[in-house]
Scaffold this motif. Structure first.
Motif, short mmCIF file in Angstrom:
data_model
loop_
_atom_site.label_atom_id
_atom_site.label_comp_id
_atom_site.label_asym_id
_atom_site.label_seq_id
_atom_site.Cartn_x
_atom_site.Cartn_y
_atom_site.Cartn_z
N UNK A 194 0.83 -1.20 0.00
CA UNK A 194 0.00 0.00 0.00
C UNK A 194 0.87 1.26 0.00
N UNK A 195 1.94 1.23 0.77
CA UNK A 195 2.86 2.37 0.80
C UNK A 195 3.50 2.60 -0.57
N UNK A 196 3.84 1.49 -1.23
CA UNK A 196 4.39 1.61 -2.58
C UNK A 196 3.37 2.24 -3.52
N UNK A 197 2.11 1.78 -3.37
CA UNK A 197 1.03 2.32 -4.21
C UNK A 197 0.90 3.83 -4.02
N UNK A 198 0.90 4.30 -2.79
CA UNK A 198 0.75 5.74 -2.52
C UNK A 198 1.92 6.53 -3.09
N UNK A 243 6.72 12.97 -18.48
CA UNK A 243 5.58 12.23 -19.02
C UNK A 243 5.87 10.74 -19.04
N UNK A 244 7.07 10.36 -19.50
CA UNK A 244 7.44 8.95 -19.49
C UNK A 244 7.45 8.41 -18.06
N UNK A 245 7.97 9.20 -17.13
CA UNK A 245 8.01 8.78 -15.73
C UNK A 245 6.60 8.58 -15.18
N UNK A 246 5.69 9.47 -15.55
CA UNK A 246 4.32 9.36 -15.05
C UNK A 246 3.62 8.11 -15.60
N UNK A 247 3.91 7.75 -16.86
CA UNK A 247 3.32 6.55 -17.44
C UNK A 247 3.85 5.30 -16.76
N UNK A 248 5.16 5.26 -16.53
CA UNK A 248 5.78 4.11 -15.89
C UNK A 248 5.26 3.93 -14.47
N UNK A 249 5.23 5.02 -13.70
CA UNK A 249 4.74 4.92 -12.32
C UNK A 249 3.25 4.65 -12.27
N UNK A 250 2.50 5.08 -13.28
CA UNK A 250 1.08 4.76 -13.33
C UNK A 250 0.88 3.25 -13.48
N UNK A 251 1.68 2.62 -14.32
CA UNK A 251 1.56 1.17 -14.50
C UNK A 251 1.98 0.43 -13.23
N UNK A 252 2.98 0.95 -12.53
CA UNK A 252 3.40 0.33 -11.27
C UNK A 252 2.28 0.47 -10.23
N UNK A 253 1.66 1.65 -10.19
CA UNK A 253 0.56 1.87 -9.25
C UNK A 253 -0.61 0.95 -9.55
N UNK A 254 -0.93 0.79 -10.83
CA UNK A 254 -2.02 -0.10 -11.22
C UNK A 254 -1.73 -1.55 -10.82
N UNK A 255 -0.50 -2.00 -11.08
CA UNK A 255 -0.12 -3.37 -10.74
C UNK A 255 -0.15 -3.58 -9.23
N UNK A 256 0.33 -2.57 -8.49
CA UNK A 256 0.34 -2.68 -7.03
C UNK A 256 -1.08 -2.75 -6.48
N UNK A 257 -1.98 -1.94 -7.03
CA UNK A 257 -3.37 -1.97 -6.57
C UNK A 257 -4.02 -3.33 -6.83
#
Length: 311
Positions: A194-198, A243-257
């Motif tokens: 959860x902390x990673x997700x946030x 923008x690239x960083x935001x896309x990458x971290x968005x996919x990480x957030x989605x996977x973590x969720x």
């Protein structure tokens, strides 16, 4: 007749970028530095016209370079006027994109301007144009192409960034696992996933916000010639990187969720992570342009100013 043949051979070698031949000829006979072609151009005028930086770099090693820099061709053009020209013989097609082409042209003009006598900036050719006026006139179409490309690119980037901002903002308040009814705090607040997700959700939100602001700055720029040297490429680099960083971290957030929600189904971890990597692979495709822009803007450059004085 023999000297004319030698001169024609040297100027032909310059146009083809044959640095080894030209340098060896000049080393064998230093008087060749002062030859001119039928248009009254010196070898350095010609090297600038054809954007042959290796041959032009020889001028830094000359003690008499100021004399050569004062020469004018048959049309009254100084070497700075030559740097301001953009003709069919100016080889910039090997450079990717009109923005980088425009940047390289400004780099050439600025470098020649740096070593020229100050009075060269004000001298007029037979058409009554200063070097700066000639640069603006001949590069108008290239500048307009660069402006059109940047506006189209930043518009697309702004749309993507805005969508990510919306998604990440909503995700921060619809957290996986829900909240305690009594306190309103997240149920999974102490979970490492959860902390990673946030964290990645926040990084994605703020990086996409930065990208949109950079793209807005590009879109509202005045697009003067000098803006293509540092200002616009720097904003583009920051905008695309975030923008690239935001896309990458968005996919990480989605996977973590998803992992938080489906942690009881361990078999699904591998396909989730594999699928999350697919968009990241496509994001890396335009990364080459970003690298080229970074190297062109902040790299060591094509001009070697540290050549040892020898003639």
């Amino acid at each position: 007749m023999c000297s004319d043949i030698i001169a024609d051979t040297i100027f032909s070698a310059i146009s083809r970028g044959n640095f080894v031949f030209v340098s060896e000829m000049l080393e064998a006979n230093t008087e060749l530095y002062f030859i001119r072609n039928s248009s009254g151009m010196t070898i350095f005028h010609y090297a600038v016209l054809h954007r042959q930086h290796q041959i032009f770099n020889l001028i830094y090693g000359l003690k008499q370079k100021n004399d050569l820099l004062r020469y004018r061709d048959n049309d009254g053009n100084t070497i700075l006027h030559t740097a301001g020209k953009l003709t069919e013989v100016t080889p910039i097609d090997h450079i990717t994109g009109s923005v980088l082409q425009m940047q390289r042209e400004i780099q050439w003009f600025k470098e020649v301007e740096r070593i020229c006598p100050p009075m060269s900036k004000e001298l007029l050719n037979r058409d009554g144009l200063s070097a700066r006026d000639l640069f603006t006139k001949t590069h108008r179409n290239l500048r307009e192409k660069g402006e059109k490309w940047m506006k189209a690119t930043t518009t697309s980037g702004s749309v993507v960034g805005t969508l990510i901002i919306t998604i990440m903002f909503a995700a921060a308040f619809t957290i996986p696992g829900g909240n305690h009814q009594e306190t309103g705090l997240p149920i999974l607040a102490h979970d490492k996933l959860f902390k990673i997700f946030i964290i990645v959700d926040s990084v994605s939100f703020f990086s996409s916000s930065t990208a949109v602001l950079m793209f807005l700055g590009i879109f509202t720029s005045r697009y003067a010639d000098e803006d293509f040297l540092i200002s616009l490429p720097r904003k583009m680099i920051i905008g695309f990187f975030t923008l690239f960083l935001s896309i990458i971290t968005m996919m990480i957030a989605f996977s973590t969720a998803l992992l938080l929600t489906l942690r009881g189904e361990s078999w699904i971890f591998v396909p989730i992570i594999s699928l999350a990597c697919v968009p990241i692979l496509f994001v890396s495709m335009p990364f080459r342009l970003l690298v080229d822009m970074f190297v062109s803007t902040y790299g060591s450059g094509i001009f070697d100013r540290n050549m040892k004085l020898w003639f």
